[in-house]
Design an enzyme around this catalytic site. Structure first.
Site, PDB file in Angstrom:
ATOM      1  N   ASN A  14       3.301  -4.162   2.690  1.00  0.00           N
ATOM      2  CA  ASN A  14       4.333  -3.162   2.751  1.00  0.00           C
ATOM      3  C   ASN A  14       4.464  -2.628   3.978  1.00  0.00           C
ATOM      4  O   ASN A  14       5.774  -2.278   4.456  1.00  0.00           O
ATOM      5  CB  ASN A  14       4.015  -1.838   1.733  1.00  0.00           C
ATOM      6  CG  ASN A  14       3.008  -1.000   1.935  1.00  0.00           C
ATOM      7  OD1 ASN A  14       1.924  -1.623   2.424  1.00  0.00           O
ATOM      8  ND2 ASN A  14       2.855   0.323   1.798  1.00  0.00           N
ATOM      9  N   GLU A  44      -8.474   1.763   1.437  1.00  0.00           N
ATOM     10  CA  GLU A  44      -7.192   2.761   1.440  1.00  0.00           C
ATOM     11  C   GLU A  44      -6.402   1.928   0.192  1.00  0.00           C
ATOM     12  O   GLU A  44      -6.043   0.869   0.483  1.00  0.00           O
ATOM     13  CB  GLU A  44      -6.542   2.644   2.467  1.00  0.00           C
ATOM     14  CG  GLU A  44      -7.195   3.132   3.737  1.00  0.00           C
ATOM     15  CD  GLU A  44      -7.648   4.621   3.669  1.00  0.00           C
ATOM     16  OE1 GLU A  44      -6.779   5.398   2.781  1.00  0.00           O
ATOM     17  OE2 GLU A  44      -8.826   5.202   4.234  1.00  0.00           O
ATOM     18  N   CYS A  98       2.619   3.517   0.261  1.00  0.00           N
ATOM     19  CA  CYS A  98       1.540   4.131  -0.735  1.00  0.00           C
ATOM     20  C   CYS A  98       1.651   5.469  -0.964  1.00  0.00           C
ATOM     21  O   CYS A  98       1.263   6.292  -1.698  1.00  0.00           O
ATOM     22  CB  CYS A  98       0.024   3.714  -0.331  1.00  0.00           C
ATOM     23  SG  CYS A  98       0.016   4.262   1.510  1.00  0.00           S
ATOM     24  N   GLU A 127      -9.799   6.735   7.119  1.00  0.00           N
ATOM     25  CA  GLU A 127      -9.231   6.259   8.548  1.00  0.00           C
ATOM     26  C   GLU A 127      -8.952   7.374   9.479  1.00  0.00           C
ATOM     27  O   GLU A 127      -8.684   8.336   8.933  1.00  0.00           O
ATOM     28  CB  GLU A 127      -8.426   4.993   8.251  1.00  0.00           C
ATOM     29  CG  GLU A 127      -9.171   4.081   7.312  1.00  0.00           C
ATOM     30  CD  GLU A 127      -8.142   2.735   7.323  1.00  0.00           C
ATOM     31  OE1 GLU A 127      -6.913   2.782   7.552  1.00  0.00           O
ATOM     32  OE2 GLU A 127      -8.505   1.538   6.727  1.00  0.00           O
TER      33      GLU A 127
HETATM   34  P1  NAD Z   1      -3.107  -6.598  -2.726  1.00  0.00           P
HETATM   35  O1  NAD Z   1      -4.372  -5.934  -2.851  1.00  0.00           O
HETATM   36  O2  NAD Z   1      -2.551  -7.398  -3.519  1.00  0.00           O
HETATM   37  O3  NAD Z   1      -3.352  -7.195  -1.234  1.00  0.00           O
HETATM   38  C1  NAD Z   1      -3.625  -6.677  -0.193  1.00  0.00           C
HETATM   39  C2  NAD Z   1      -4.356  -7.449   0.816  1.00  0.00           C
HETATM   40  O4  NAD Z   1      -5.752  -8.019   0.185  1.00  0.00           O
HETATM   41  C3  NAD Z   1      -3.573  -8.816   0.880  1.00  0.00           C
HETATM   42  O5  NAD Z   1      -3.795  -9.169   2.203  1.00  0.00           O
HETATM   43  C4  NAD Z   1      -4.317  -9.885   0.037  1.00  0.00           C
HETATM   44  O6  NAD Z   1      -4.026 -11.248   0.321  1.00  0.00           O
HETATM   45  C5  NAD Z   1      -5.676  -9.455  -0.170  1.00  0.00           C
HETATM   46  N1  NAD Z   1      -6.198  -9.755  -1.094  1.00  0.00           N
HETATM   47  C6  NAD Z   1      -5.742  -9.850  -2.507  1.00  0.00           C
HETATM   48  N2  NAD Z   1      -6.914 -10.268  -3.123  1.00  0.00           N
HETATM   49  C7  NAD Z   1      -8.138 -10.465  -2.536  1.00  0.00           C
HETATM   50  C8  NAD Z   1      -9.303 -10.618  -2.540  1.00  0.00           C
HETATM   51  N3  NAD Z   1      -9.800 -10.780  -3.945  1.00  0.00           N
HETATM   52  N4  NAD Z   1     -10.216 -10.346  -1.667  1.00  0.00           N
HETATM   53  C9  NAD Z   1      -9.737 -10.023  -0.521  1.00  0.00           C
HETATM   54  N5  NAD Z   1      -8.584 -10.001  -0.117  1.00  0.00           N
HETATM   55  C10 NAD Z   1      -7.542  -9.921  -1.065  1.00  0.00           C
HETATM   56  O7  NAD Z   1      -2.167  -5.194  -2.397  1.00  0.00           O
HETATM   57  P2  NAD Z   1      -0.506  -5.531  -1.848  1.00  0.00           P
HETATM   58  O8  NAD Z   1       0.050  -5.779  -3.123  1.00  0.00           O
HETATM   59  O9  NAD Z   1      -0.488  -6.515  -0.773  1.00  0.00           O
HETATM   60  O10 NAD Z   1      -0.266  -3.896  -1.450  1.00  0.00           O
HETATM   61  C11 NAD Z   1       0.387  -2.916  -2.401  1.00  0.00           C
HETATM   62  C12 NAD Z   1      -0.794  -2.082  -2.500  1.00  0.00           C
HETATM   63  O11 NAD Z   1      -1.392  -1.560  -1.395  1.00  0.00           O
HETATM   64  C13 NAD Z   1      -0.330  -0.655  -3.422  1.00  0.00           C
HETATM   65  O12 NAD Z   1      -1.338  -0.523  -4.499  1.00  0.00           O
HETATM   66  C14 NAD Z   1      -0.399   0.336  -2.266  1.00  0.00           C
HETATM   67  O13 NAD Z   1      -0.484   1.721  -2.879  1.00  0.00           O
HETATM   68  C15 NAD Z   1      -1.464   0.059  -1.619  1.00  0.00           C
HETATM   69  N6  NAD Z   1      -1.493   0.473  -0.074  1.00  0.00           N
HETATM   70  C16 NAD Z   1      -2.419   1.580   0.099  1.00  0.00           C
HETATM   71  C17 NAD Z   1      -2.279   2.084   1.372  1.00  0.00           C
HETATM   72  C18 NAD Z   1      -3.285   3.366   1.744  1.00  0.00           C
HETATM   73  O14 NAD Z   1      -3.425   3.548   3.120  1.00  0.00           O
HETATM   74  N7  NAD Z   1      -4.009   3.818   0.780  1.00  0.00           N
HETATM   75  C19 NAD Z   1      -1.138   1.786   2.230  1.00  0.00           C
HETATM   76  C20 NAD Z   1      -0.477   0.737   1.972  1.00  0.00           C
HETATM   77  C21 NAD Z   1      -0.618   0.222   0.838  1.00  0.00           C
END
Ligand code: NAD
Length: 479
Positions: A149, A247, A281, A460
């Site tokens: 995002n 996060e 997020c 962080e």
């Molecule tokens: P996601 O968990 O699907 O993917 C995030 C990253 O993790 C990607 O690079 C993905 O390829 C990798 N990933 C996926 N499965 C994995 C595994 N089994 N092992 C290791 N890596 C893996 O999330 P998304 O759809 O890319 O992002 C959206 C989510 O991120 C939402 O829930 C949002 O709230 C959250 N988010 C949180 C913050 C925060 O600071 N708290 C900031 C931005 C987004």
């Protein structure tokens, strides 16, 4: 069509498998690049080179490591226009947002941690018999995994503190939005970053992401993404006693009191709800409004939401672009259907969307505002991560706090009031890691950033990040 490459041992390289997946523009659905599908063989090369680079990199004076980050930051700045356009095409986000928020923040991340490390000091504890001092040493090779995002924004937010503290990094951007991480690889080469210090591997979560997490040579993982993925990473990391920073998702409440500055509050909450199509997020998705001003707030809010311009994200006149993918669009639409089933009343969102021809198949969705949804329903409890918010009223402060805290998530909240005592009172009672009073997404990079409950583990930002990426050692000397 452009073929993206991994960045391993200071060079751009193909994945060993020679397999690629598509990089799609969500506003047009056109595939514009091919993304390497990396696997364990690429990871081994990357870790070998990172381990080889570690003794020299960690042995450099902090000021010299910082100088590389300053150089990278300056190069990101020189290429701001190109990076912002790339981010907009890859994510569907409005170009203005990429130009004013995403890329400037990537520049600040690099600069901030470059300066922070030169000011990093450690504690000393003296008593009658002895003196203790604390040393913080780099961990070795660490993993940084980021979501789609805010691609370059969050990628650099992790890499910068990891590098300045003397670690070598294996970083994985989201496979959905890899393009600016690829451009960053070229920038690192231009900046002369020593070989192996930073390695960027592209590919999917279940394959290369999981391989990074499973690998015992990776001493810490900094992860931003979904709560379910965070849970998997925690489960794999726990038996290794490895440091993790998670996060995760959010379901962020905004509490609006009758004594707030109403016009400013409405304006800021429209931004908080629908910036980046609601795909931040920190976006507010549950808006609780004091009963006495509910109707007035609702009509001002809905009117402003209806005026948001949606369309081609690279056209600077548009406020909202496309959602990230067909799959995500379908997910958000399923919550719109669910909101209706759960008794919600739709206040706006179903008007026809007029789009330019090239965007006619893109993943666009109008912002949706519902009311009358009970607090415990799925739409008010689950993270949707799209342009859908729910308006609810409350009778008094205690009820407002209760509604806000009735959630498994605890990332961010905002409170809108001119009563200073109330703001402090609620600020301390609300169960979120970040509380904004009369503002939203007002960020100072020195502050601790992160969530409680299912929104994450650890913090962080500022010193917290420098501490996370180091091992603490106490040395005691008897007088
Ligand atoms: P996601 O968990 O699907 O993917 C995030 C990253 O993790 C990607 O690079 C993905 O390829 C990798 N990933 C996926 N499965 C994995 C595994 N089994 N092992 C290791 N890596 C893996 O999330 P998304 O759809 O890319 O992002 C959206 C989510 O991120 C939402 O829930 C949002 O709230 C959250 N988010 C949180 C913050 C925060 O600071 N708290 C900031 C931005 C987004």
């Amino acid at each position: 069509m452009e073929i993206l490459a991994n960045y391993i041992n200071g060079e751009l390289s193909k994945p060993q498998s020679n397999n690629y997946i598509d990089d799609q523009n969500p506003a047009t659905t056109k595939v514009f690049a091919k993304i390497p599908l990396s696997d364990e063989i690429d990871l081994k090369f990357a870790i070998d080179s990172a381990e080889k680079a570690f003794p020299q990199w960690s042995g450099l004076p902090a000021k010299e490591r910082a100088a590389y980050l300053i150089k990278i930051s300056a190069l990101i700045n020189d290429n701001l226009e190109e990076l912002a356009l790339a981010e907009s095409i890859d994510t569907g986000k409005p170009i203005q947002l990429a130009k004013t928020v995403d890329i400037p923040r990537a520049i600040s991340n690099m600069e901030f941690f470059a300066h922070a490390i030169t000011q990093f000091s450690s504690e000393s504890h003296a008593n009658e018999k002895s003196i203790n001092y604390t040393l913080r040493k780099p961990l070795g090779v660490v993993g940084c995994i980021s979501p789609w995002n805010l691609p370059l924004y969050l990628f650099t937010w992790k890499i910068a503190p990891a590098l300045v503290t003397g670690n070598c990094v294996i970083a994985k951007p989201s496979e959905i939005t890899p393009y600016t991480a690829f451009l960053l690889s070229k920038i690192c080469i231009e900046a002369g970053l020593p070989k192996g210090v930073l390695n960027i591997l592209h590919g999917t979560g279940p394959e290369i992401g999981n391989a990074i997490v499973q690998n015992k040579r990776i001493k810490a993982i900094s992860f931003t993404g979904g709560t379910d993925t965070g849970k998997k990473i925690a489960e794999i990391s726990a038996p290794m006693f490895r440091k993790i920073s998670l996060e995760l998702g959010g379901k962020n409440p905004a509490l609006v009191f009758a004594d707030c500055d109403l016009n400013k509050t409405v304006e800021e909450l429209v931004r908080a709800s629908f910036s980046n199509q609601g795909e931040i997020c920190l976006c507010s998705s549950r808006l609780y409004i004091e009963k006495s001003i509910y109707e007035e707030f609702k009509s001002l809010f809905v009117e402003k939401v209806k005026n948001l311009k949606i369309g081609n994200p690279t056209n600077a006149a548009n406020n909202m672009g496309a959602l990230i993918s067909a799959q995500h669009l379908e997910k958000v639409k399923s919550y719109i259907r669910l909101a209706k089933e759960e008794g919600g009343h739709l206040l706006c969102g179903d008007e026809k969307l007029e789009l330019e021809k090239e965007n006619s198949k893109g993943y666009f969705l109008r912002p949706h505002v519902f009311e009358n949804l009970p607090n415990h329903c799925k739409v008010n409890q689950e993270e949707i991560f799209g342009p859908l918010v729910s308006l609810n009223s409350f009778r008094n402060e205690n009820e407002a706090i209760r509604f806000a805290n009735e959630s498994d998530y605890g990332l961010a909240s905002s409170i809108w009031t001119n009563d200073l005592s109330r703001a402090h009172r609620i600020g301390s009672k609300i169960e979120t890691g970040i509380v904004w009073i009369n503002c939203w997404m007002n960020r100072d990079l020195r502050t601790p950033f992160g969530g409680m409950k299912n929104s994450g583990l650890g913090r962080e930002g500022g010193l917290e990040a420098l501490r996370f990426f180091t091992e603490t050692k106490n040395i005691c000397i008897q007088f």
